[in-house]
Design a protein around this motif. Structure first.
Motif, PDB file in Angstrom:
ATOM      1  N   GLY A   1      39.548  10.590  15.135  1.00 37.97           N
ATOM      2  CA  GLY A   1      38.110  10.358  15.140  1.00 37.97           C
ATOM      3  C   GLY A   1      37.724   8.881  15.147  1.00 37.97           C
ATOM      4  O   GLY A   1      36.959   8.439  16.006  1.00 37.97           O
ATOM      5  N   LEU A   2      38.259   8.111  14.222  1.00 38.75           N
ATOM      6  CA  LEU A   2      37.854   6.706  14.129  1.00 38.75           C
ATOM      7  C   LEU A   2      38.398   5.869  15.286  1.00 38.75           C
ATOM      8  O   LEU A   2      37.789   4.881  15.675  1.00 38.75           O
ATOM      9  CB  LEU A   2      38.294   6.114  12.789  1.00 38.75           C
TER      10      LEU A   2
ATOM     11  N   ARG B   1      46.097   8.779   9.202  1.00 35.05           N
ATOM     12  CA  ARG B   1      45.329   9.427   8.158  1.00 35.05           C
ATOM     13  C   ARG B   1      45.833   8.886   6.834  1.00 35.05           C
ATOM     14  O   ARG B   1      47.033   8.722   6.646  1.00 35.05           O
ATOM     15  CB  ARG B   1      45.503  10.951   8.204  1.00 35.05           C
ATOM     16  N   SER B   2      44.902   8.628   5.940  1.00 36.61           N
ATOM     17  CA  SER B   2      45.304   8.092   4.647  1.00 36.61           C
ATOM     18  C   SER B   2      46.239   9.080   3.960  1.00 36.61           C
ATOM     19  O   SER B   2      46.007  10.281   3.972  1.00 36.61           O
ATOM     20  CB  SER B   2      44.055   7.866   3.818  1.00 36.61           C
TER      21      SER B   2
ATOM     22  N   GLY C   1      41.737  17.709  10.486  1.00 38.71           N
ATOM     23  CA  GLY C   1      41.616  16.519  11.323  1.00 38.71           C
ATOM     24  C   GLY C   1      42.939  16.049  11.888  1.00 38.71           C
ATOM     25  O   GLY C   1      44.011  16.446  11.422  1.00 38.71           O
ATOM     26  N   THR C   2      42.832  15.189  12.906  1.00 39.97           N
ATOM     27  CA  THR C   2      44.045  14.696  13.552  1.00 39.97           C
ATOM     28  C   THR C   2      44.196  13.186  13.395  1.00 39.97           C
ATOM     29  O   THR C   2      45.158  12.606  13.857  1.00 39.97           O
ATOM     30  CB  THR C   2      44.012  15.002  15.068  1.00 39.97           C
ATOM     31  N   GLY C   3      43.220  12.556  12.752  1.00 38.34           N
ATOM     32  CA  GLY C   3      43.299  11.102  12.582  1.00 38.34           C
ATOM     33  C   GLY C   3      42.905  10.343  13.840  1.00 38.34           C
ATOM     34  O   GLY C   3      43.234   9.177  13.998  1.00 38.34           O
TER      35      GLY C   3
ATOM     36  N   LYS D   1      33.051  15.353   5.062  1.00 32.96           N
ATOM     37  CA  LYS D   1      34.365  15.965   4.815  1.00 32.96           C
ATOM     38  C   LYS D   1      35.080  15.357   3.615  1.00 32.96           C
ATOM     39  O   LYS D   1      35.697  16.055   2.830  1.00 32.96           O
ATOM     40  CB  LYS D   1      35.205  15.787   6.085  1.00 32.96           C
ATOM     41  N   TYR D   2      34.981  14.032   3.489  1.00 33.97           N
ATOM     42  CA  TYR D   2      35.770  13.371   2.453  1.00 33.97           C
ATOM     43  C   TYR D   2      35.022  13.147   1.134  1.00 33.97           C
ATOM     44  O   TYR D   2      35.610  12.688   0.178  1.00 33.97           O
ATOM     45  CB  TYR D   2      36.329  12.047   2.988  1.00 33.97           C
TER      46      TYR D   2
ATOM     47  N   ASP E   1      28.805   6.430   2.310  1.00 31.05           N
ATOM     48  CA  ASP E   1      28.906   7.622   1.464  1.00 31.05           C
ATOM     49  C   ASP E   1      29.340   7.265   0.051  1.00 31.05           C
ATOM     50  O   ASP E   1      29.654   6.107  -0.235  1.00 31.05           O
ATOM     51  CB  ASP E   1      29.843   8.661   2.095  1.00 31.05           C
TER      52      ASP E   1
ATOM     53  N   MET F   1      44.632  11.344   1.564  1.00 29.40           N
ATOM     54  CA  MET F   1      43.915  12.471   2.165  1.00 29.40           C
ATOM     55  C   MET F   1      44.872  13.601   2.488  1.00 29.40           C
ATOM     56  O   MET F   1      44.594  14.758   2.277  1.00 29.40           O
ATOM     57  CB  MET F   1      43.258  12.037   3.484  1.00 29.40           C
TER      58      MET F   1
ATOM     59  N   ASN G   1      33.079  12.604   8.860  1.00 31.44           N
ATOM     60  CA  ASN G   1      34.041  12.076   7.887  1.00 31.44           C
ATOM     61  C   ASN G   1      33.413  11.969   6.509  1.00 31.44           C
ATOM     62  O   ASN G   1      34.012  12.372   5.504  1.00 31.44           O
ATOM     63  CB  ASN G   1      34.517  10.680   8.308  1.00 31.44           C
TER      64      ASN G   1
HETATM   65  N1  LIG Z   1      34.146   8.406   4.827  1.00 36.88           N
HETATM   66  C1  LIG Z   1      35.444   8.364   4.514  1.00 36.88           C
HETATM   67  N2  LIG Z   1      35.845   8.438   3.206  1.00 36.88           N
HETATM   68  C2  LIG Z   1      37.149   8.381   2.886  1.00 36.88           C
HETATM   69  N3  LIG Z   1      38.148   8.285   3.783  1.00 36.88           N
HETATM   70  C3  LIG Z   1      37.830   8.220   5.083  1.00 36.88           C
HETATM   71  C4  LIG Z   1      36.467   8.248   5.521  1.00 36.88           C
HETATM   72  N4  LIG Z   1      36.454   8.133   6.864  1.00 36.88           N
HETATM   73  C5  LIG Z   1      37.742   8.048   7.249  1.00 36.88           C
HETATM   74  N5  LIG Z   1      38.575   8.099   6.189  1.00 36.88           N
HETATM   75  C6  LIG Z   1      40.060   7.976   6.225  1.00 36.88           C
HETATM   76  O1  LIG Z   1      40.425   7.497   7.517  1.00 36.88           O
HETATM   77  C7  LIG Z   1      41.301   8.429   8.155  1.00 36.88           C
HETATM   78  C8  LIG Z   1      41.047   8.444   9.647  1.00 36.88           C
HETATM   79  O2  LIG Z   1      39.791   9.060   9.954  1.00 36.88           O
HETATM   80  P1  LIG Z   1      39.623   9.811  11.313  1.00 36.88           P
HETATM   81  O3  LIG Z   1      40.152   8.922  12.386  1.00 36.88           O
HETATM   82  O4  LIG Z   1      38.232  10.295  11.434  1.00 36.88           O
HETATM   83  O5  LIG Z   1      40.631  11.020  11.217  1.00 36.88           O
HETATM   84  P2  LIG Z   1      40.514  12.447  10.514  1.00 36.88           P
HETATM   85  O6  LIG Z   1      39.133  12.606   9.975  1.00 36.88           O
HETATM   86  O7  LIG Z   1      40.833  13.403  11.616  1.00 36.88           O
HETATM   87  O8  LIG Z   1      41.559  12.426   9.456  1.00 36.88           O
HETATM   88  C9  LIG Z   1      41.030   9.749   7.461  1.00 36.88           C
HETATM   89  O9  LIG Z   1      42.164  10.584   7.519  1.00 36.88           O
HETATM   90  C10 LIG Z   1      40.739   9.299   6.037  1.00 36.88           C
HETATM   91  O10 LIG Z   1      41.945   9.073   5.362  1.00 36.88           O
END
Ligand SMILES: Nc1ncnc2c1ncn2[C@@H]1O[C@H](COP(=O)(O)OP(=O)(O)O)[C@@H](O)[C@H]1O
Ligand SMILES: [Mg+2]
Length: 372
Positions: free
Chosen positions: A332-333, A315-316, A328-330, A271-272, A296, A319, A268
């Motif tokens: 991961g977290l 997912r935000s 991504g599918t949202g 990627k972000y 980060d 984003m 993440n």
């Molecule tokens: N390091 C990060 N910086 C900014 N936004 C993040 C970060 N990690 C997660 N996010 C936000 O949280 C959301 C959920 O993350 P995640 O569950 O990993 O799903 P994905 O990466 O598949 O979108 C992401 O879509 C993003 O909007």
């Protein structure tokens, strides 16, 4: 009429009435972790009588009254400060082992008792039986999981026929037809991805993914993962910095699952965040837990999204707009949260729009976290 009853009681008697009638177990500890008072609900839930409990420590009761206290709480102050404070760490889930050996799922919270000078003079633990909610949740989970399973077959079959169409098996395609069909194929792949991620989450929540705990060096795990990311990090002109204590940090974890946690967090952050920025992975070795964070210098997460980022599929919206929808599918977290919680740890985020993101998790240093 009722007013009369209360009128005839003084303050102390009213408090007593309330505490005795509450369907919530209350156990009060002195500073040394000994039980000094319990209410009837606590007696009912634990199966121990007041006389059984008074003067004892939790750990002295059979196999341990509460599984979160495997040892007697020697010093209440130490115990209260040993759990990292996070915004939603107040109410926790645990298993209460009753006198008859029954394992009762409970929600509990601990609160310090303060004297007039604001010094800690003890602790109160309140807990509630959540067996019914758990059973209901389980029923729902099974229904949803059956539904998700049923979606897999039609998606796979539709995908198969689509491939045949794209291969020209039903005759030649013009440019526009090919384009439309590939859009459909793409969307179908995403749907398939969602279904699989969803089933993954359900399995984790149901505890179907069993942890196989082993003693591992957290430092080694982190350095190995960092190596795997090296190419990706370099290609984006980013830096990955690791900060760990000098000595070895040994944790009792499911290695594969903890790797998954770290991979998701680092992925993440890469990627972000924009090229040229740095990512810091920090490990802190505390008395009762290990704390690990991934920080980060990316865009941060808007405040309105913060409460939801650990929810599956969230997912935000920022984003979604800036990145391609395929990114991504949202999930991961949500996976990160499930794994950390399966290890009895906690995970939380600190982020501000424009000021980077730090996601931290704790893993308690208890050797028998798999007992539950
Ligand atoms: N390091 C990060 N910086 C900014 N936004 C993040 C970060 N990690 C997660 N996010 C936000 O949280 C959301 C959920 O993350 P995640 O569950 O990993 O799903 P994905 O990466 O598949 O979108 C992401 O879509 C993003 O909007
Ligand atoms: Mg992700």
């Amino acid at each position: 009429m009722d007013k009369h009853i209360l009128d005839s009681l003084d303050h102390n008697e009213i408090y007593k009435l309330v505490i005795n009638s509450l369907p919530v177990g209350i156990i009060i500890f002195d500073k040394g972790g000994h039980i000094i008072e319990v209410n009837p609900a606590a007696e009912r839930l634990t199966g121990y009588s007041r006389a059984d409990l008074l003067g004892k420590c939790c750990g002295e009761m059979g196999g341990g009254l509460f599984d979160m206290i495997t040892q007697p709480v020697e010093k209440v102050e130490e115990y209260l400060s040993s759990t990292p404070s996070t915004p939603d760490a107040d109410v926790k889930e645990a298993i209460l082992i009753s006198k008859s050996g029954e394992r009762i799922p409970i929600l509990y919270f601990d609160s310090a008792l303060l004297d007039k000078e604001n010094h800690i003079c003890g602790m109160v633990k309140m807990f509630r039986d959540i067996s019914y909610e758990k059973r209901m949740r389980q029923k729902h989970r099974i229904l949803i999981s059956m539904f998700a399973h049923d979606l897999k077959a039609p998606v796979a079959i539709a995908g198969g026929f689509l491939s045949r169409l794209l291969l020209g098996k039903a005759g030649p395609l013009n440019e526009k037809q090919r384009h439309y069909l590939s859009v459909i194929e793409n969307e179908l792949k995403k749907l398939d991805n969602h279904i699989h991620s969803f089933l993954d989450i359900l399995r984790m929540e149901a505890g179907e993914i069993k942890l196989s705990l082993e003693k591992c060096s957290l430092k080694k795990i982190i350095y190995d993962i960092a190596e795997e990311f090296e190419e990706k990090v370099l290609s984006r002109n980013m830096k990955l910095r690791i900060h760990t204590p000098e000595r070895n940090v040994i944790v009792m974890v499911d290695k594969e699952q903890i790797e998954r946690v770290l991979v998701n967090l680092i992925d993440n952050s890469i990627k972000y965040s924009p090229p040229g920025t740095a990512i810091d992975i920090t490990v802190e070795d505390h008395n009762r837990y290990i704390l690990c964070s991934v920080k980060d210098e990316g865009p941060g997460i808007p405040e309105e999204d913060l409460p939801y980022i650990f929810d599956p599929f969230y997912r935000s919206s920022a984003m979604e707009k800036s990145k391609g929808p395929d990114d991504g599918t949202g999930v991961g977290l949500a996976v990160v949260k499930s794994i950390v919680e399966a290890h009895r740890g906690e995970v939380w985020v600190k982020s501000k729009k424009g000021e980077g993101t730090t996601i931290s998790f704790s893993i308690p240093k208890i050797e028998d976290i798999d007992k539950n």
